[in-house]
Design a protein around this motif. Sequence first.
Motif, PDB file in Angstrom:
ATOM      1  N   SER A   1     -15.267  -7.574   7.381  1.00  0.00           N
ATOM      2  CA  SER A   1     -14.142  -7.508   6.445  1.00  0.00           C
ATOM      3  C   SER A   1     -13.624  -6.076   6.348  1.00  0.00           C
ATOM      4  O   SER A   1     -12.408  -5.833   6.324  1.00  0.00           O
ATOM      5  N   ARG A   2     -14.545  -5.150   6.322  1.00  0.00           N
ATOM      6  CA  ARG A   2     -14.155  -3.736   6.247  1.00  0.00           C
ATOM      7  C   ARG A   2     -13.357  -3.324   7.482  1.00  0.00           C
ATOM      8  O   ARG A   2     -12.353  -2.608   7.380  1.00  0.00           O
ATOM      9  N   GLU A   3     -13.790  -3.782   8.652  1.00  0.00           N
ATOM     10  CA  GLU A   3     -13.084  -3.444   9.886  1.00  0.00           C
ATOM     11  C   GLU A   3     -11.675  -4.026   9.899  1.00  0.00           C
ATOM     12  O   GLU A   3     -10.723  -3.375  10.349  1.00  0.00           O
ATOM     13  N   LEU A   4     -11.516  -5.252   9.421  1.00  0.00           N
ATOM     14  CA  LEU A   4     -10.183  -5.860   9.355  1.00  0.00           C
ATOM     15  C   LEU A   4      -9.266  -5.055   8.436  1.00  0.00           C
ATOM     16  O   LEU A   4      -8.094  -4.830   8.752  1.00  0.00           O
ATOM     17  N   ILE A   5      -9.795  -4.610   7.322  1.00  0.00           N
ATOM     18  CA  ILE A   5      -8.995  -3.814   6.387  1.00  0.00           C
ATOM     19  C   ILE A   5      -8.619  -2.475   7.020  1.00  0.00           C
ATOM     20  O   ILE A   5      -7.470  -2.035   6.941  1.00  0.00           O
ATOM     21  N   LYS A   6      -9.578  -1.835   7.663  1.00  0.00           N
ATOM     22  CA  LYS A   6      -9.304  -0.547   8.307  1.00  0.00           C
ATOM     23  C   LYS A   6      -8.277  -0.691   9.425  1.00  0.00           C
ATOM     24  O   LYS A   6      -7.342   0.108   9.547  1.00  0.00           O
ATOM     25  N   ASN A   7      -8.432  -1.737  10.239  1.00  0.00           N
ATOM     26  CA  ASN A   7      -7.544  -1.913  11.387  1.00  0.00           C
ATOM     27  C   ASN A   7      -6.127  -2.299  10.980  1.00  0.00           C
ATOM     28  O   ASN A   7      -5.158  -1.926  11.645  1.00  0.00           O
ATOM     29  N   ASN A   8      -5.995  -3.048   9.897  1.00  0.00           N
ATOM     30  CA  ASN A   8      -4.676  -3.542   9.498  1.00  0.00           C
ATOM     31  C   ASN A   8      -3.980  -2.681   8.462  1.00  0.00           C
ATOM     32  O   ASN A   8      -2.745  -2.682   8.395  1.00  0.00           O
ATOM     33  N   LEU A   9      -4.747  -1.957   7.655  1.00  0.00           N
ATOM     34  CA  LEU A   9      -4.144  -1.199   6.560  1.00  0.00           C
ATOM     35  C   LEU A   9      -4.450   0.294   6.624  1.00  0.00           C
ATOM     36  O   LEU A   9      -3.954   1.050   5.783  1.00  0.00           O
ATOM     37  N   SER A  10      -5.259   0.690   7.589  1.00  0.00           N
ATOM     38  CA  SER A  10      -5.656   2.107   7.706  1.00  0.00           C
ATOM     39  C   SER A  10      -6.318   2.605   6.426  1.00  0.00           C
ATOM     40  O   SER A  10      -6.105   3.742   5.996  1.00  0.00           O
ATOM     41  N   ILE A  11      -7.107   1.727   5.815  1.00  0.00           N
ATOM     42  CA  ILE A  11      -7.837   2.055   4.588  1.00  0.00           C
ATOM     43  C   ILE A  11      -9.309   1.754   4.829  1.00  0.00           C
ATOM     44  O   ILE A  11      -9.654   0.698   5.372  1.00  0.00           O
ATOM     45  N   ASP A  12     -10.168   2.667   4.416  1.00  0.00           N
ATOM     46  CA  ASP A  12     -11.613   2.421   4.467  1.00  0.00           C
ATOM     47  C   ASP A  12     -12.097   2.215   3.034  1.00  0.00           C
ATOM     48  O   ASP A  12     -12.333   3.177   2.306  1.00  0.00           O
ATOM     49  N   PRO A  13     -12.195   0.956   2.585  1.00  0.00           N
ATOM     50  CA  PRO A  13     -12.495   0.713   1.174  1.00  0.00           C
ATOM     51  C   PRO A  13     -13.895   1.169   0.786  1.00  0.00           C
ATOM     52  O   PRO A  13     -14.853   0.996   1.537  1.00  0.00           O
ATOM     53  N   SER A  14     -14.001   1.755  -0.386  1.00  0.00           N
ATOM     54  CA  SER A  14     -15.300   2.205  -0.902  1.00  0.00           C
ATOM     55  C   SER A  14     -15.782   1.321  -2.050  1.00  0.00           C
ATOM     56  O   SER A  14     -16.874   1.529  -2.575  1.00  0.00           O
TER      57      SER A  14
ATOM     58  N   VAL B   1       0.838  -1.194   0.000  1.00  0.00           N
ATOM     59  CA  VAL B   1       0.000   0.000   0.000  1.00  0.00           C
ATOM     60  C   VAL B   1       0.875   1.247   0.000  1.00  0.00           C
ATOM     61  O   VAL B   1       0.587   2.229  -0.696  1.00  0.00           O
ATOM     62  N   GLU B   2       1.955   1.207   0.748  1.00  0.00           N
ATOM     63  CA  GLU B   2       2.883   2.338   0.764  1.00  0.00           C
ATOM     64  C   GLU B   2       3.524   2.560  -0.607  1.00  0.00           C
ATOM     65  O   GLU B   2       3.940   3.667  -0.938  1.00  0.00           O
TER      66      GLU B   2
END
Length: 335
Positions: free
Chosen positions: A242-255, A211-212
């Motif tokens: 699934s969204r929470e896992l992504i936010k917590n691990n990648l600091s991304i809120d997928p749209s 991601v970086e």
Amino acid sequence: MTLNQFIYLVSRPLGSLKLARFLSRNHPKILMYHRITDKPDGEGVSADQFRNHLKIIKKDFRPMTLRDLLTADEHGNVPKNAIVITFDDGYSDFADVAFPILKSEGVPATLFITAGFVNGDIWLWPDKIKYLVSVCSQEDLTRIGSLTQNTVVGVDKKKNWNSICDYCITLDNKKIENFINDMAVATGVQFPKEPPDIYKAVSWSKLREFVESGLDIGNHSLTHPILTKLDEYELIEEINKSRELIKNNLSIDPSVFCYPNGKVSDFDDSVKSKLELLGYKYGVVAFPGENPLENRFEIRRYSADSSHSLFLKTVYGLKYISMVIKNKSPNLVNK
């Protein structure tokens, strides 16, 4: 011979690829990959084929992430000959093989991750079936009564795997799990606690690194179920957890949400409405269309074929032209 094959064979000597590229310049191509392999007997598209795909894309097209394409579409300035590379699921070979090639060639991509898979909570169920078929004999498989009634059991392990998966897709999600467990009991197979290397997921730490470096991330559910066979509570769990896992691990809120399997039967108006209610802007399917961005909860994609000729037909627009001709649409000469 299909219409698409006829167009390709007759016109290619006349520069059909360049002509098709021009005619389809306003038709963004979104490509769907799953796995890239550097092993002769590995899963998916070979590393050499994939690198060749990227070289063609860099030479004649405008590669971009799906996020950038959708943003451009919102502002009415989609570039001509836009092309997007997407990956589904999040297997470890994305980290080991695909991303290094993407990075070395300087081509952006979007990865839709099955968050529970990446988190180490599950195997993907088709991989469990593949593992079971790979370690079982034909005799083992014929001991499963329901299997022999609904599928063709032969000596070809790949055909058996496809046949069993096709049968499982007709079941609801809990029945798929029960059926796989019943197969394991009947054949005496014990699944390892963690998937073997060939079926492992990419790690969160690798994803943070990617991601970086510019990797675009989307959501592909928690456990890769058939969404239309979930009740409302289960559907919300798949979307939100699934969204929470992504936010917590990648600091991304997928749209952007990519429907598991992505066929017409795998999503419906109820699923799309729930996604929109929960804050998603887009839904992505696994089949193409003349206007891939027309319906924001049915963004259309082409499967990226390992056949070189089929890949060329897709990216240069011959498949699109074939769709337009078949549907007698005016799109071929628009804009």
